[in-house]
Design a protein around this motif. Structure first.
Motif, mmCIF file in Angstrom:
data_model
loop_
_atom_site.group_PDB
_atom_site.id
_atom_site.type_symbol
_atom_site.label_atom_id
_atom_site.label_comp_id
_atom_site.label_asym_id
_atom_site.label_seq_id
_atom_site.Cartn_x
_atom_site.Cartn_y
_atom_site.Cartn_z
ATOM 1 N N ALA A 118 0.376 5.963 5.642
ATOM 2 C CA ALA A 118 -0.549 5.155 4.843
ATOM 3 C C ALA A 118 0.203 4.333 3.794
ATOM 4 O O ALA A 118 -0.098 3.159 3.569
ATOM 5 N N LYS A 119 1.218 4.960 3.173
ATOM 6 C CA LYS A 119 1.985 4.237 2.153
ATOM 7 C C LYS A 119 2.703 3.028 2.735
ATOM 8 O O LYS A 119 2.831 1.992 2.085
ATOM 9 N N ARG A 120 3.164 3.175 3.957
ATOM 10 C CA ARG A 120 3.862 2.036 4.570
ATOM 11 C C ARG A 120 2.885 0.886 4.825
ATOM 12 O O ARG A 120 3.250 -0.279 4.715
ATOM 13 N N VAL A 121 1.641 1.230 5.164
ATOM 14 C CA VAL A 121 0.640 0.172 5.364
ATOM 15 C C VAL A 121 0.336 -0.511 4.024
ATOM 16 O O VAL A 121 0.249 -1.738 3.954
ATOM 17 N N VAL B 231 -6.890 3.185 7.583
ATOM 18 C CA VAL B 231 -6.042 2.354 6.707
ATOM 19 C C VAL B 231 -5.325 1.291 7.532
ATOM 20 O O VAL B 231 -5.254 0.117 7.149
ATOM 21 N N ILE B 232 -4.816 1.693 8.679
ATOM 22 C CA ILE B 232 -4.086 0.738 9.530
ATOM 23 C C ILE B 232 -5.030 -0.337 10.066
ATOM 24 O O ILE B 232 -4.735 -1.534 10.000
ATOM 25 N N LEU B 233 -6.184 0.100 10.588
ATOM 26 C CA LEU B 233 -7.086 -0.867 11.230
ATOM 27 C C LEU B 233 -7.664 -1.851 10.222
ATOM 28 O O LEU B 233 -7.876 -3.018 10.533
ATOM 29 N N ASN B 234 -7.918 -1.361 8.976
ATOM 30 C CA ASN B 234 -8.573 -2.221 7.983
ATOM 31 C C ASN B 234 -7.647 -2.678 6.867
ATOM 32 O O ASN B 234 -8.088 -3.332 5.937
ATOM 33 N N MET C 37 5.969 -0.619 -2.460
ATOM 34 C CA MET C 37 5.915 0.748 -1.936
ATOM 35 C C MET C 37 5.374 1.659 -3.034
ATOM 36 O O MET C 37 5.944 1.732 -4.121
ATOM 37 N N PRO C 38 4.268 2.373 -2.755
ATOM 38 C CA PRO C 38 3.740 3.262 -3.783
ATOM 39 C C PRO C 38 4.490 4.591 -3.801
ATOM 40 O O PRO C 38 4.288 5.424 -2.928
ATOM 41 N N GLY C 39 5.334 4.799 -4.794
ATOM 42 C CA GLY C 39 6.158 6.005 -4.856
ATOM 43 C C GLY C 39 7.093 6.025 -3.671
ATOM 44 O O GLY C 39 7.301 4.986 -3.036
ATOM 45 N N TYR C 40 7.673 7.179 -3.340
ATOM 46 C CA TYR C 40 8.478 7.202 -2.137
ATOM 47 C C TYR C 40 7.783 7.928 -1.003
ATOM 48 O O TYR C 40 6.811 8.622 -1.196
ATOM 49 N N ALA C 41 8.312 7.718 0.200
ATOM 50 C CA ALA C 41 7.536 8.083 1.385
ATOM 51 C C ALA C 41 7.409 9.587 1.589
ATOM 52 O O ALA C 41 6.442 10.042 2.154
ATOM 53 N N ASP C 42 8.346 10.353 1.121
ATOM 54 C CA ASP C 42 8.381 11.731 1.557
ATOM 55 C C ASP C 42 8.274 12.682 0.371
ATOM 56 O O ASP C 42 9.224 12.909 -0.350
ATOM 57 N N ASP C 43 7.078 13.220 0.174
ATOM 58 C CA ASP C 43 6.848 14.072 -0.992
ATOM 59 C C ASP C 43 6.937 15.543 -0.648
ATOM 60 O O ASP C 43 6.179 16.348 -1.163
ATOM 61 N N ASP C 44 7.830 15.878 0.247
ATOM 62 C CA ASP C 44 7.976 17.274 0.629
ATOM 63 C C ASP C 44 8.490 18.076 -0.552
ATOM 64 O O ASP C 44 9.643 17.986 -0.936
ATOM 65 N N GLU C 45 7.610 18.839 -1.158
ATOM 66 C CA GLU C 45 8.020 19.688 -2.281
ATOM 67 C C GLU C 45 7.847 21.137 -1.881
ATOM 68 O O GLU C 45 6.806 21.513 -1.358
ATOM 69 N N LEU C 46 8.838 21.918 -2.118
ATOM 70 C CA LEU C 46 8.634 23.335 -1.811
ATOM 71 C C LEU C 46 9.402 24.165 -2.811
ATOM 72 O O LEU C 46 10.589 24.070 -2.891
ATOM 73 N N ALA D 45 -6.090 4.127 1.289
ATOM 74 C CA ALA D 45 -4.755 4.741 1.294
ATOM 75 C C ALA D 45 -4.606 5.680 0.106
ATOM 76 O O ALA D 45 -3.979 6.733 0.211
ATOM 77 N N ARG D 46 -5.182 5.293 -1.037
ATOM 78 C CA ARG D 46 -5.094 6.170 -2.219
ATOM 79 C C ARG D 46 -5.797 7.496 -1.974
ATOM 80 O O ARG D 46 -5.378 8.535 -2.453
ATOM 81 N N SER D 47 -6.916 7.437 -1.219
ATOM 82 C CA SER D 47 -7.684 8.663 -0.973
ATOM 83 C C SER D 47 -6.854 9.658 -0.158
ATOM 84 O O SER D 47 -7.098 10.862 -0.204
ATOM 85 N N LEU D 48 -5.877 9.153 0.584
ATOM 86 C CA LEU D 48 -5.015 10.069 1.325
ATOM 87 C C LEU D 48 -4.190 10.941 0.389
ATOM 88 O O LEU D 48 -3.917 12.100 0.694
ATOM 89 N N GLU D 49 -3.815 10.369 -0.740
ATOM 90 C CA GLU D 49 -3.034 11.161 -1.705
ATOM 91 C C GLU D 49 -3.855 12.346 -2.198
ATOM 92 O O GLU D 49 -3.331 13.443 -2.388
#
Lengths: 221, 221
Positions: free
Chosen positions: B201-204, B138-141, B212-221, B147-151
């Motif tokens: 990836a979201k930052r890229v 994602v960064i290089l290209n 910004m797609p959603g927020y950066a930190d989706d830590d859910e527990l 980036a979506r595929s990372l989700e």
């Protein structure tokens, strides 16, 4: 221009100090929710987390505006960037308090913690809140000495965390695997909260002295 | 000046991509060390972590220099700040791989993981490495679709993590509390690694699209 810059920098510091207060209060209430199985308090922490996220966004926007309009260099530039990093750590502290509150809600009306480990969490909660309050005071007073005291509180947290682990790992832990898993994760949330508070304080020391004391993230496990 | 700026920004992107590769390799080797109780691999990951820390410092210094010398505004400014945030996430990914390697070393020559949960960690390791490699691409290209595929890969990680928990929590978990605690923490390290890769990836995406797609930190527990 220079004067305007100092005023805006002061406002940024006030915003960060306010975020410290919010994160500290969140952890204080989350700890009470955890220890007293208080659903109302847990819900309050969960509902208020968005305010900390918003404060972080606002802080970052102000930092961006400062960079774009004033183009600071040298120490002034590092100060603004340190503020951006600190805001990120403070938002994360809010998230960790949120996790504690969610654990309390998930198990309600049952208590999450076996009686045996509650004193550890009462202490870890106290130290976490103390760390957030100290970080607030470090920011407001640019107090390098106070920043050192955070390291001591963080050592205290690490000690508590280690002892807690040794309790879970004892052969005669009678509370079962599910309780051990909850205690493990909760212990880690408190320990990470402390690490982030120390990281915030270190960044302020860096801004005041121009030197970074050690590195920001001492997550040891 | 403008051209020099673009060249430097390209170098910064290359440094970040290189950090992705380092973090991915660290997690790949740490996972093998964990699954095969391989002390040599664990030591290699532990020894190499300082290189990721150094890469982060270098990246941050280059970003600072860019800000100080070129005083970018608007999108250019946000790009540099996104790079600083991404470098922080990537260093943290290295730390999480380090934790996995340390767990493998701590229990050596015994395996950390009961046979029953090894397939989960083999999969979580595979997904984690895939996420780091995707973030690199994602960064290089500057590839927004990628980036979506990372989700999706991150959702896969969350699923694995949830299933892993249900295995530990089953009434007939036969491996005792200590193993459950190890598995709990290790599971969390993989899940956080994935969260940070998505955040990079979201930052890229933000840099490319300005949103910004959603927020950066989706830590859910």
């Amino acid at each position: 221009m220079r004067e305007a810059y100092q005023v805006e920098l002061g406002q940024l510091a006030d915003e960060l100090a306010n975020m410290c207060a919010m994160a500290g209060t969140a952890m204080e209430l989350a700890t009470r929710a955890l220890l007293e199985a208080d659903l109302g308090l847990a819900e309050q922490v969960i509902g208020d987390d968005a305010k900390i996220d918003d404060a972080r966004s606002a802080c970052e926007e102000h930092a961006y505006a400062l960079l774009a309009l004033q183009a600071p260099v040298a120490t002034d530039l590092r100060t603004v960037l340190a503020a951006i990093h600190a805001a990120e750590s403070l938002e994360r502290m809010g998230d960790l308090a949120l996790h504690v509150a969610k654990a309390a809600r998930r198990r309600h009306p049952n208590p999450v913690l076996p009686e045996q480990v509650r004193p550890y969490f009462a202490e870890m909660g106290r130290v976490a809140v103390e760390l957030a309050r100290s970080a607030e005071s470090v920011i407001l007073n640019q107090d390098v000495e106070k920043a050192r005291s955070l390291e001591e509180a963080d050592d205290e947290m690490d000690d508590l965390h280690r002892h807690l682990f040794s309790v879970i790992m004892e052969k005669d832990w009678p509370h079962g695997v599910a309780a051990a898993v909850d205690v493990t994760l909760l212990g880690r949330f408190y320990e990470r909260f402390a690490d982030h508070a120390v990281s915030v304080a270190k960044r302020v020391v860096f801004v005041v002295t121009g030197r970074m004391p050690g590195y920001a993230d001492d997550d040891e496990l």
